[in-house]
Write a protein that holds these residues in place. Structure first.
Motif, PDB file in Angstrom:
ATOM      1  N   LYS A   1       0.803  -1.217   0.000  1.00  0.00           N
ATOM      2  CA  LYS A   1       0.000   0.000   0.000  1.00  0.00           C
ATOM      3  C   LYS A   1       0.843   1.278   0.000  1.00  0.00           C
ATOM      4  CE  LYS A   1      -3.768  -2.261   2.547  1.00  0.00           C
ATOM      5  NZ  LYS A   1      -4.538  -2.283   3.819  1.00  0.00           N
ATOM      6  N   ALA A   2       2.136   1.153   0.306  1.00  0.00           N
ATOM      7  CA  ALA A   2       2.996   2.339   0.423  1.00  0.00           C
ATOM      8  C   ALA A   2       3.160   3.046  -0.922  1.00  0.00           C
ATOM      9  CB  ALA A   2       4.358   1.946   0.983  1.00  0.00           C
ATOM     10  N   SER A   3       3.062   4.364  -0.898  1.00  0.00           N
ATOM     11  CA  SER A   3       3.260   5.169  -2.106  1.00  0.00           C
ATOM     12  C   SER A   3       4.699   5.648  -2.239  1.00  0.00           C
ATOM     13  CB  SER A   3       2.324   6.388  -2.080  1.00  0.00           C
ATOM     14  OG  SER A   3       0.979   5.988  -2.060  1.00  0.00           O
ATOM     15  N   LEU A   4       5.412   5.734  -1.114  1.00  0.00           N
ATOM     16  CA  LEU A   4       6.783   6.255  -1.132  1.00  0.00           C
ATOM     17  C   LEU A   4       7.570   5.655   0.014  1.00  0.00           C
ATOM     18  CD1 LEU A   4       8.886   8.359  -2.243  1.00  0.00           C
ATOM     19  CD2 LEU A   4       7.945   9.969  -0.574  1.00  0.00           C
ATOM     20  N   ILE A   5       8.827   5.338  -0.249  1.00  0.00           N
ATOM     21  CA  ILE A   5       9.771   4.902   0.786  1.00  0.00           C
ATOM     22  C   ILE A   5      10.921   5.903   0.814  1.00  0.00           C
ATOM     23  CG2 ILE A   5      11.405   3.113   1.513  1.00  0.00           C
ATOM     24  CD1 ILE A   5       9.601   1.066   0.110  1.00  0.00           C
ATOM     25  N   ILE A   6      11.170   6.498   1.973  1.00  0.00           N
ATOM     26  CA  ILE A   6      12.286   7.432   2.141  1.00  0.00           C
ATOM     27  C   ILE A   6      13.323   6.749   3.033  1.00  0.00           C
ATOM     28  CG2 ILE A   6      13.019   9.679   3.026  1.00  0.00           C
ATOM     29  CD1 ILE A   6      10.189  10.697   2.517  1.00  0.00           C
ATOM     30  N   TRP A   7      14.517   6.555   2.485  1.00  0.00           N
ATOM     31  CA  TRP A   7      15.583   5.801   3.174  1.00  0.00           C
ATOM     32  C   TRP A   7      16.768   6.732   3.379  1.00  0.00           C
ATOM     33  CZ3 TRP A   7      16.710   0.048   1.637  1.00  0.00           C
ATOM     34  CH2 TRP A   7      17.715  -0.476   2.462  1.00  0.00           C
ATOM     35  N   ASP A   8      17.012   7.117   4.633  1.00  0.00           N
ATOM     36  CA  ASP A   8      18.094   8.059   4.948  1.00  0.00           C
ATOM     37  C   ASP A   8      19.368   7.312   5.322  1.00  0.00           C
ATOM     38  OD1 ASP A   8      19.278  10.512   5.285  1.00  0.00           O
ATOM     39  OD2 ASP A   8      18.545  10.820   7.316  1.00  0.00           O
ATOM     40  N   GLU A   9      20.513   7.990   5.145  1.00  0.00           N
ATOM     41  CA  GLU A   9      21.841   7.459   5.450  1.00  0.00           C
ATOM     42  C   GLU A   9      22.120   6.162   4.687  1.00  0.00           C
ATOM     43  OE1 GLU A   9      22.595   7.380   9.667  1.00  0.00           O
ATOM     44  OE2 GLU A   9      23.151   9.497   9.533  1.00  0.00           O
ATOM     45  N   THR A  10      21.850   6.198   3.397  1.00  0.00           N
ATOM     46  CA  THR A  10      22.015   5.000   2.569  1.00  0.00           C
ATOM     47  C   THR A  10      23.471   4.614   2.285  1.00  0.00           C
ATOM     48  OG1 THR A  10      21.667   6.379   0.594  1.00  0.00           O
ATOM     49  CG2 THR A  10      19.777   5.200   1.452  1.00  0.00           C
ATOM     50  N   PRO A  11      24.428   5.563   2.141  1.00  0.00           N
ATOM     51  CA  PRO A  11      25.787   5.143   1.767  1.00  0.00           C
ATOM     52  C   PRO A  11      26.454   4.222   2.771  1.00  0.00           C
ATOM     53  CG  PRO A  11      25.503   7.492   1.396  1.00  0.00           C
ATOM     54  CD  PRO A  11      24.316   7.029   2.178  1.00  0.00           C
TER      55      PRO A  11
ATOM     56  N   LEU B   1      16.515   7.627  -1.835  1.00  0.00           N
ATOM     57  CA  LEU B   1      17.722   7.259  -1.095  1.00  0.00           C
ATOM     58  C   LEU B   1      18.503   8.531  -0.796  1.00  0.00           C
ATOM     59  CD1 LEU B   1      18.826   4.218  -3.306  1.00  0.00           C
ATOM     60  CD2 LEU B   1      17.389   4.164  -1.262  1.00  0.00           C
ATOM     61  N   GLY B   2      18.788   8.768   0.471  1.00  0.00           N
ATOM     62  CA  GLY B   2      19.411  10.042   0.821  1.00  0.00           C
ATOM     63  C   GLY B   2      20.695   9.925   1.610  1.00  0.00           C
ATOM     64  N   ASP B   3      21.553  10.899   1.442  1.00  0.00           N
ATOM     65  CA  ASP B   3      22.761  11.176   2.219  1.00  0.00           C
ATOM     66  C   ASP B   3      23.933  11.465   1.308  1.00  0.00           C
ATOM     67  OD1 ASP B   3      24.297  11.709   4.513  1.00  0.00           O
ATOM     68  OD2 ASP B   3      23.229  10.180   5.610  1.00  0.00           O
ATOM     69  N   ASP B   4      25.127  11.519   1.889  1.00  0.00           N
ATOM     70  CA  ASP B   4      26.309  12.003   1.194  1.00  0.00           C
ATOM     71  C   ASP B   4      27.385  10.926   1.198  1.00  0.00           C
ATOM     72  OD1 ASP B   4      28.488  13.403   0.219  1.00  0.00           O
ATOM     73  OD2 ASP B   4      28.043  15.218   1.355  1.00  0.00           O
ATOM     74  N   PHE B   5      27.926  10.604   0.021  1.00  0.00           N
ATOM     75  CA  PHE B   5      28.966   9.579  -0.076  1.00  0.00           C
ATOM     76  C   PHE B   5      30.285  10.047   0.524  1.00  0.00           C
ATOM     77  CE2 PHE B   5      26.077   7.869  -3.275  1.00  0.00           C
ATOM     78  CZ  PHE B   5      26.128   6.514  -2.974  1.00  0.00           C
ATOM     79  N   ARG B   6      30.386  11.324   0.879  1.00  0.00           N
ATOM     80  CA  ARG B   6      31.595  11.801   1.535  1.00  0.00           C
ATOM     81  C   ARG B   6      31.587  11.456   3.022  1.00  0.00           C
ATOM     82  NH1 ARG B   6      31.296  17.503  -1.601  1.00  0.00           N
ATOM     83  NH2 ARG B   6      29.165  17.233  -0.903  1.00  0.00           N
ATOM     84  N   GLN B   7      30.483  10.903   3.495  1.00  0.00           N
ATOM     85  CA  GLN B   7      30.411  10.493   4.892  1.00  0.00           C
ATOM     86  C   GLN B   7      30.776   9.010   5.014  1.00  0.00           C
ATOM     87  OE1 GLN B   7      26.747  11.854   6.684  1.00  0.00           O
ATOM     88  NE2 GLN B   7      26.936  13.872   5.764  1.00  0.00           N
ATOM     89  N   ILE B   8      30.196   8.307   5.972  1.00  0.00           N
ATOM     90  CA  ILE B   8      30.631   6.942   6.274  1.00  0.00           C
ATOM     91  C   ILE B   8      30.153   5.960   5.217  1.00  0.00           C
ATOM     92  CG2 ILE B   8      30.549   5.083   7.984  1.00  0.00           C
ATOM     93  CD1 ILE B   8      30.064   7.220  10.096  1.00  0.00           C
ATOM     94  N   LEU B   9      31.097   5.201   4.639  1.00  0.00           N
ATOM     95  CA  LEU B   9      30.779   4.149   3.681  1.00  0.00           C
ATOM     96  C   LEU B   9      30.577   2.826   4.435  1.00  0.00           C
ATOM     97  CD1 LEU B   9      33.287   5.000   0.814  1.00  0.00           C
ATOM     98  CD2 LEU B   9      30.830   5.442   0.874  1.00  0.00           C
ATOM     99  N   PRO B  10      30.089   1.785   3.754  1.00  0.00           N
ATOM    100  CA  PRO B  10      29.898   0.499   4.430  1.00  0.00           C
ATOM    101  C   PRO B  10      31.176   0.017   5.109  1.00  0.00           C
ATOM    102  CG  PRO B  10      28.902   0.438   2.248  1.00  0.00           C
ATOM    103  CD  PRO B  10      29.671   1.718   2.329  1.00  0.00           C
ATOM    104  N   VAL B  11      31.011  -0.602   6.268  1.00  0.00           N
ATOM    105  CA  VAL B  11      32.159  -1.125   7.017  1.00  0.00           C
ATOM    106  C   VAL B  11      32.419  -2.562   6.579  1.00  0.00           C
ATOM    107  CG1 VAL B  11      33.069  -1.718   9.288  1.00  0.00           C
ATOM    108  CG2 VAL B  11      31.689   0.364   8.983  1.00  0.00           C
TER     109      VAL B  11
END
Length: 332
Positions: free
Chosen positions: A139-149, A186-196
């Motif tokens: 039923k969801a119309s939108l998914i907002i996913w923060d801090e994706t990188p 999908l939101g955030d900045d790739f200059r921040q923390i990448l996957p560990v």
């Protein structure tokens, strides 16, 4: 018969209702439960459900105090509010628990989508067809996913496979298209923390990021260009200080900041960011970031507004030891 002694049914009821209800509606539900006088230990039900029951309170207080928020979080909450006001379902999630507290909806991706902790290239989310979570996603119309990188690309691919599986029963053309045809921000900045990646090389870390996934070619990149913190600065001097620090951070992220060695691996830290003369530098850092920590443990906003980034596990353990000492009454 003792069937209700642990009040588990009430906790489960609140959890199930949270999939579709707002925080305000959950609080009304909890009030009705209390009025029935059937809950044996209301404090325990509150303790196990308070994060769900508190949903939206922070946003309501910010709105009442005319505090608009900053940057991408402000944009996400505007999108969320705009669609919810039209009766549409929007799922706000974040990769980390602390970040999720800043979003309306207040859920992590692992909680909302049941993404496995141990992830690989063939993983899927633990979502059964016909379950409440699956029905909510339909039923969801939108998914907002923060801090994706900061999450491994396999997390996004697992959700993609699961959404395609869920949506194929509803629409024939919703199968084998990105996220089952759902709109995902999908939101955030790739200059921040990448996957560990444990002991991973540079190429392994870069290869695990979302922009190395097969999903990336379907993404449209949009950039935020206005520094909202500058807009909310209370004085010209404060705005100048914020801009100076923001510009320096961008230079660090872009690799253009001044270096102090030939290999360009060491950068010069501005003097105003350094603790140069003190007996216990780490304790000074903890005191600076978390003043009067023992008196603010119950305030979620206190932890939302500050953090200490530790480059190594050993540094994190040292900070934890100092913090525990302060909480136990040893702070100076």
């Amino acid at each position: 018969m003792g069937l209700m002694e642990d009040d588990r049914e009430y906790v489960d009821g609140i959890s199930i209702a949270s999939e579709l209800g707002s925080g305000s509606q959950l609080r009304k539900l909890f009030t009705r439960m209390l009025m029935t006088n059937l809950i044996s230990r209301p404090q325990e039900v509150w303790r196990k459900s308070w994060t769900l029951l508190s949903d939206g309170i922070l946003y309501d207080r910010r709105k009442a105090l005319n505090i608009p928020g900053t940057g991408k979080t402000f944009v996400w909450n505007i999108l969320y509010a705009a669609l919810r006001s039209r009766g549409l379902i929007v799922l706000n999630v974040a990769s980390r628990g602390i970040a999720s507290l800043l979003l309306l909806g207040d859920r992590t991706v692992h909680s909302r989508f049941s993404i496995p902790i141990s992830i690989n290239e063939i993983s899927t989310c633990n979502l059964r067809q016909g379950s409440p979570k699956a029905q909510l996603l339909k039923k969801a119309s939108l998914i907002i996913w923060d801090e994706t990188p900061m999450l491994n690309k396999h997390c996004f691919e697992a959700l993609d496979r699961s959404l395609n599986d869920i949506m194929k029963t509803q629409s024939t053309h919703g199968y084998d298209i990105p996220f089952g045809g759902k709109v995902v921000v999908l939101g955030d900045d790739f200059r921040q923390i990448l996957p560990v990646i444990s002991k991973g090389s540079r190429s392994e870390i870069v290869g695990s990021a979302i922009n190395s996934s097969y999903l990336w070619k379907h993404c449209k990149v949009m950039k935020l260009t206005v520094n909202m913190r500058l807009q909310n600065a209370t004085s010209t001097s404060t705005a100048a200080e914020i801009k100076k620090f923001a510009d320096w951070l961008l230079q660090v992220g872009d690799g253009t900041v001044k270096t102090i060695d030939e290999e360009k691996t060491l950068i010069e830290i501005p003097p105003d960011l350094l603790i140069e003369q003190c007996k216990e530098p780490l304790l000074e850092l903890v005191n600076f970031a978390y003043p009067k920590l023992a008196h603010n443990l119950q305030k979620s906003s206190f932890f939302q507004e500050r953090a200490i980034l530790a480059p190594t596990l050993e540094s994190l353990e040292e900070i934890n030891n100092f913090t525990l000492a302060m909480i136990s009454g040893d702070e100076t």
